[in-house]
Design a protein around this motif. Sequence first.
Motif, PDB file in Angstrom:
ATOM      1  N   UNK A  30       0.825  -1.214   0.000  1.00 57.33           N
ATOM      2  CA  UNK A  30       0.000   0.000   0.000  1.00 57.33           C
ATOM      3  C   UNK A  30       0.855   1.257   0.000  1.00 57.33           C
ATOM      4  N   UNK A  31       0.344   2.298  -0.610  1.00 54.55           N
ATOM      5  CA  UNK A  31       1.041   3.570  -0.663  1.00 54.55           C
ATOM      6  C   UNK A  31       0.786   4.362   0.617  1.00 54.55           C
ATOM      7  N   UNK A  32       1.706   5.267   0.908  1.00 54.22           N
ATOM      8  CA  UNK A  32       1.521   6.230   1.989  1.00 54.22           C
ATOM      9  C   UNK A  32       1.770   7.614   1.413  1.00 54.22           C
ATOM     10  N   UNK A  52       0.063   6.304  -9.115  1.00 52.14           N
ATOM     11  CA  UNK A  52      -1.066   5.396  -9.288  1.00 52.14           C
ATOM     12  C   UNK A  52      -0.629   3.975  -8.975  1.00 52.14           C
ATOM     13  N   UNK A  53      -1.393   3.311  -8.109  1.00 48.43           N
ATOM     14  CA  UNK A  53      -1.156   1.897  -7.807  1.00 48.43           C
ATOM     15  C   UNK A  53      -2.241   1.071  -8.471  1.00 48.43           C
ATOM     16  N   UNK A  54      -1.852   0.058  -9.220  1.00 52.43           N
ATOM     17  CA  UNK A  54      -2.794  -0.867  -9.854  1.00 52.43           C
ATOM     18  C   UNK A  54      -3.010  -2.051  -8.925  1.00 52.43           C
ATOM     19  N   UNK A  55      -4.224  -2.213  -8.435  1.00 50.42           N
ATOM     20  CA  UNK A  55      -4.512  -3.251  -7.446  1.00 50.42           C
ATOM     21  C   UNK A  55      -5.912  -3.798  -7.711  1.00 50.42           C
ATOM     22  N   UNK A  75      -7.873   1.789  -9.592  1.00 51.46           N
ATOM     23  CA  UNK A  75      -6.877   2.838  -9.741  1.00 51.46           C
ATOM     24  C   UNK A  75      -6.759   3.586  -8.422  1.00 51.46           C
ATOM     25  N   UNK A  76      -5.738   3.244  -7.648  1.00 53.73           N
ATOM     26  CA  UNK A  76      -5.470   3.916  -6.371  1.00 53.73           C
ATOM     27  C   UNK A  76      -4.632   5.141  -6.691  1.00 53.73           C
ATOM     28  N   UNK A  77      -5.305   6.287  -6.854  1.00 54.23           N
ATOM     29  CA  UNK A  77      -4.656   7.493  -7.367  1.00 54.23           C
ATOM     30  C   UNK A  77      -4.381   8.493  -6.249  1.00 54.23           C
ATOM     31  N   UNK A 117     -12.583   3.551  -9.577  1.00 55.25           N
ATOM     32  CA  UNK A 117     -11.970   4.781  -9.081  1.00 55.25           C
ATOM     33  C   UNK A 117     -12.743   5.223  -7.841  1.00 55.25           C
ATOM     34  N   UNK A 118     -12.257   6.238  -7.171  1.00 58.25           N
ATOM     35  CA  UNK A 118     -12.984   6.752  -6.006  1.00 58.25           C
ATOM     36  C   UNK A 118     -14.224   7.534  -6.422  1.00 58.25           C
ATOM     37  N   UNK A 119     -14.413   7.711  -7.721  1.00 55.45           N
ATOM     38  CA  UNK A 119     -15.642   8.295  -8.259  1.00 55.45           C
ATOM     39  C   UNK A 119     -16.479   7.228  -8.961  1.00 55.45           C
TER      40      UNK A 119
END
Length: 288
Positions: A30-32, A52-55, A75-77, A117-119
């Motif tokens: 995971x990103x921080x 961007x993390x592809x997960x 898309x974890x942007x 996406x978060x949208x």
Amino acid sequence: MTHHGIPPFSKGHGTGNDFVLVADADGAAPLSAETVRSLADRRFGVGGDGVIRAVRAGSTGDEVLDAAPTGTWAMDYWNADGSLSEMCGNGVRVFVRFLTESGLVDLPDGAAIDIATRDGLKRVVRRGDLLSVDIGPFELGGTRLVATDGLEVDRPGLDVATGNPHVVVALASEAELAGLDLHRAPALEPVAEHGANVEFVVPGAIADGVGAIRMRVHERGVGETLSCGTGAVAAALATRHWSGDAADRWIVDVPGGRLEVDIDERGHAWLTGPAEIVFRGETLSPAP
């Protein structure tokens, strides 16, 4: 060797809006905010407007992304300053290019893929060398006064929601557009509660149902960028509104290239443009 558990990365861009991309299918890295700022730093890191993390959905650790159907690529942007973002129109196209060039998905010409996406889910369609994303329905809001360096008088800006919050300001000439100094974030009155991207637009001619505009943008959490996908959509929608809905297709020229915005029969906005992966690499452990 990798730094802080970051897997090998790719660097990509869509009309100059650039991103660092990493594949983490099982959600093991995971990103921080600190890692994102480090990677996005243009002097001490890889450099980019975002990371961007592809997960796979279900493994992201993000409640919104994990609500997508199981197996969907998410898309974890993140913005360059380490803040999360709901959506990125250029980013999602570059994300899909990253998935295809990494061999994670196969997308023949004319085929579509849904990305979490978060949208919400965004459908991306391959159109030859270009990629189109269904940004979805949009919402026009109220007016704010916008002040920025290079403008002697505050200008009215129209709120446009395209997954991200935007404020679009019409200018009278390309000279006015070129004279802007967007190193600092424009001031909004009233203040946008969660911040906003601000687009400055010079409308052009409308011919045969196609409109043209030129645009510059200051992105929240990033600064001025060469392009902003959802911002190009917002700029086209605002100009369309001001023109009395005179066109449903818009050509948007940004400093990094050209994008196309189309409004379909459902009232959804589609963004079409190039997406390229320009290099791959890995972060190295710091010297002892």
